[in-house]
Design an enzyme around this catalytic site. Sequence first.
Site, PDB file in Angstrom:
ATOM      1  N   LYS A 179      50.635 -21.377  57.946  1.00 25.05           N
ATOM      2  CA  LYS A 179      51.960 -21.153  58.900  1.00 25.05           C
ATOM      3  C   LYS A 179      52.138 -19.556  59.077  1.00 25.05           C
ATOM      4  O   LYS A 179      51.796 -18.945  58.119  1.00 25.05           O
ATOM      5  CB  LYS A 179      53.123 -21.626  58.439  1.00 25.05           C
ATOM      6  CG  LYS A 179      53.586 -21.429  56.732  1.00 25.05           C
ATOM      7  CD  LYS A 179      53.492 -20.300  56.190  1.00 25.05           C
ATOM      8  CE  LYS A 179      54.680 -19.135  56.807  1.00 25.05           C
ATOM      9  NZ  LYS A 179      54.511 -17.904  55.844  1.00 25.05           N
ATOM     10  N   TYR A 227      60.287 -21.725  57.410  1.00 31.14           N
ATOM     11  CA  TYR A 227      60.345 -22.639  56.373  1.00 31.14           C
ATOM     12  C   TYR A 227      61.847 -23.155  56.681  1.00 31.14           C
ATOM     13  O   TYR A 227      62.103 -24.448  56.621  1.00 31.14           O
ATOM     14  CB  TYR A 227      60.449 -22.085  55.071  1.00 31.14           C
ATOM     15  CG  TYR A 227      59.013 -21.597  54.572  1.00 31.14           C
ATOM     16  CD1 TYR A 227      58.430 -22.603  53.981  1.00 31.14           C
ATOM     17  CD2 TYR A 227      58.714 -20.524  54.618  1.00 31.14           C
ATOM     18  CE1 TYR A 227      56.927 -22.187  53.472  1.00 31.14           C
ATOM     19  CE2 TYR A 227      57.409 -20.045  54.248  1.00 31.14           C
ATOM     20  CZ  TYR A 227      56.433 -21.195  53.372  1.00 31.14           C
ATOM     21  OH  TYR A 227      55.356 -20.621  53.098  1.00 31.14           O
TER      22      TYR A 227
HETATM   23  P1  NAD Z   1      47.520 -10.917  52.729  1.00 28.85           P
HETATM   24  O1  NAD Z   1      47.779  -9.840  53.492  1.00 28.85           O
HETATM   25  O2  NAD Z   1      47.651 -10.894  51.422  1.00 28.85           O
HETATM   26  O3  NAD Z   1      46.093 -11.508  53.128  1.00 28.85           O
HETATM   27  C1  NAD Z   1      45.329 -11.334  54.054  1.00 28.85           C
HETATM   28  C2  NAD Z   1      43.946 -11.398  54.133  1.00 28.85           C
HETATM   29  O4  NAD Z   1      43.376 -11.000  55.629  1.00 28.85           O
HETATM   30  C3  NAD Z   1      43.490 -10.007  53.355  1.00 28.85           C
HETATM   31  O5  NAD Z   1      42.358 -10.512  52.552  1.00 28.85           O
HETATM   32  C4  NAD Z   1      43.138  -9.001  54.319  1.00 28.85           C
HETATM   33  O6  NAD Z   1      41.997  -8.293  53.781  1.00 28.85           O
HETATM   34  C5  NAD Z   1      42.477  -9.891  55.503  1.00 28.85           C
HETATM   35  N1  NAD Z   1      42.467  -9.358  56.782  1.00 28.85           N
HETATM   36  C6  NAD Z   1      41.496  -9.206  57.592  1.00 28.85           C
HETATM   37  N2  NAD Z   1      41.827  -8.532  58.710  1.00 28.85           N
HETATM   38  C7  NAD Z   1      42.904  -8.018  58.486  1.00 28.85           C
HETATM   39  C8  NAD Z   1      43.704  -7.134  59.314  1.00 28.85           C
HETATM   40  N3  NAD Z   1      43.161  -6.611  60.510  1.00 28.85           N
HETATM   41  N4  NAD Z   1      44.885  -6.639  58.654  1.00 28.85           N
HETATM   42  C9  NAD Z   1      45.193  -7.173  57.569  1.00 28.85           C
HETATM   43  N5  NAD Z   1      44.677  -8.129  56.900  1.00 28.85           N
HETATM   44  C10 NAD Z   1      43.503  -8.490  57.290  1.00 28.85           C
HETATM   45  O7  NAD Z   1      48.314 -12.153  53.240  1.00 28.85           O
HETATM   46  P2  NAD Z   1      48.888 -13.470  52.553  1.00 28.85           P
HETATM   47  O8  NAD Z   1      50.051 -13.207  51.944  1.00 28.85           O
HETATM   48  O9  NAD Z   1      47.688 -14.098  51.738  1.00 28.85           O
HETATM   49  O10 NAD Z   1      49.113 -14.371  54.064  1.00 28.85           O
HETATM   50  C11 NAD Z   1      47.938 -14.907  54.639  1.00 28.85           C
HETATM   51  C12 NAD Z   1      48.309 -16.143  55.664  1.00 28.85           C
HETATM   52  O11 NAD Z   1      49.028 -17.110  54.581  1.00 28.85           O
HETATM   53  C13 NAD Z   1      49.497 -15.764  56.487  1.00 28.85           C
HETATM   54  O12 NAD Z   1      49.295 -16.362  57.595  1.00 28.85           O
HETATM   55  C14 NAD Z   1      50.998 -16.164  55.768  1.00 28.85           C
HETATM   56  O13 NAD Z   1      51.976 -16.441  56.811  1.00 28.85           O
HETATM   57  C15 NAD Z   1      50.416 -17.375  55.027  1.00 28.85           C
HETATM   58  N6  NAD Z   1      51.218 -17.565  53.788  1.00 28.85           N
HETATM   59  C16 NAD Z   1      51.654 -18.810  53.622  1.00 28.85           C
HETATM   60  C17 NAD Z   1      52.088 -19.294  52.551  1.00 28.85           C
HETATM   61  C18 NAD Z   1      52.538 -20.504  52.035  1.00 28.85           C
HETATM   62  O14 NAD Z   1      53.408 -20.901  51.276  1.00 28.85           O
HETATM   63  N7  NAD Z   1      52.106 -21.612  52.971  1.00 28.85           N
HETATM   64  C19 NAD Z   1      52.562 -18.304  51.696  1.00 28.85           C
HETATM   65  C20 NAD Z   1      52.015 -16.915  51.771  1.00 28.85           C
HETATM   66  C21 NAD Z   1      51.350 -16.635  52.899  1.00 28.85           C
END
Ligand code: NAD
Length: 395
Positions: A137, A225
Amino acid sequence: MTNDLSRRGVLEMGLGAALAAPALTVAGDAQAQPRDHDSVGVAVVGLGKLSQEQILPALKRTKGAHLAALVSGVPEKAKKWATEFGLSGSAIYDYRNFDTIAQDPAVQIVYIVLPNSMHADFTVRSFKAGKHVLCEKPMAVTLAECERMIRAGKAAKRQLMIAYRCQYDPFNVTAMQLMRKGVIGTPRLVNAVMGKQTDLADPSDAWRLDMAMSGGGALADMGVYGINGTRYLLNEEPTEVRGWARTDKSDPRFRTVEDMIAWQMRFPSGAIGDGSSCFSQPGTMTWQAIGTDRRLVADPGCFYGGNVMKIVGDKSYPQPQVKEIDQFGNEMNWFADVVRGRAPNVSPGEEGLQDMRIMHAIMQSVANGGTAVKTDFGYKRSYDPATVVGIRTAI
Ligand code: NAD
């Protein structure tokens, strides 16, 4: 559907017994169990915070799904996790060679855990590779992207599920059931407050603070959420929304996105949904539903663990007690069952699109100074999680 029906039975019996007993107990058993003989292979795309801290650890314990491949732009990170899971180098992909995953029969599901602006492309590429998609999401950044994702899934005859973990989580499912049973009386108001503190220096926050990558700052990241939760608690769709923003434009974090957005949603039953999302407050994921007889209060209500729910307004009323499970493992097991034809897809692309449409209507209202925007999009959910999602016992 046998498993689904038995799970439904467990949940309904659990709640029925709970309502009659002095203390409510709807429990899941988080003990690890042997992997299913037809466990489904998952490729995790994006090894950021969520993948490394929640999803990969959860995949060690899932019964219906197992890690089969890793997709990352950082080879060292992928190698470390591959070693930990006993996967060979051939199970590691990067963003450029990702499409060759089509030739990998070990992968049936692609789980997209990338910044929001990358969800649509990787979903479409996964469908072209013949895989099913579990997408984090919010679904994407634009409505056109969401529609493209849905079309691609239908064309490929593959499942698309948006990872709304709360719709599969016993805590929120119990809340939905209490609402359906009329525990609070006639619902009048659902209030949902979601937020956290952000730091531009943290790469995981930096893209969330960029409109092009997040599609809407705190509203897209955490407000979703509250909007999704209000809809599943009330089990109806809003017909009109309004939104207001409060943002310190001198704060460098908020160059392209709003900080706080407060919203109101009007529902056909007469209930009101109100809430806010904010990127300059302590971690908050709380909601309460107020009815004519009682209040159901969850604070926190959507954390990965430690959620607390109370029925307020009637001291003699038994309090719900929900045993925690691993929400990510639970959700992946559910999607594995969807793919294996044993469970319905409760949060398909259309469910993600509905939230996106509502969030876009709220942003439109914000841009117009809080004027009402109609949201009667004709969406009706196919499955109410309160009746079809069971308490999973095997992760
Ligand atoms: P994050 O920034 O920690 O991780 C993102 C990943 O994408 C990293 O490994 C990064 O290297 C990679 N990436 C590849 N290309 C990129 C770019 N151009 N710019 C930035 N990063 C790039 O983010 P996250 O917290 O892991 O979130 C990822 C997804 O999960 C999002 O869509 C977020 O909304 C979702 N999320 C959901 C929940 C949940 O409870 N369901 C919780 C947190 C995050």
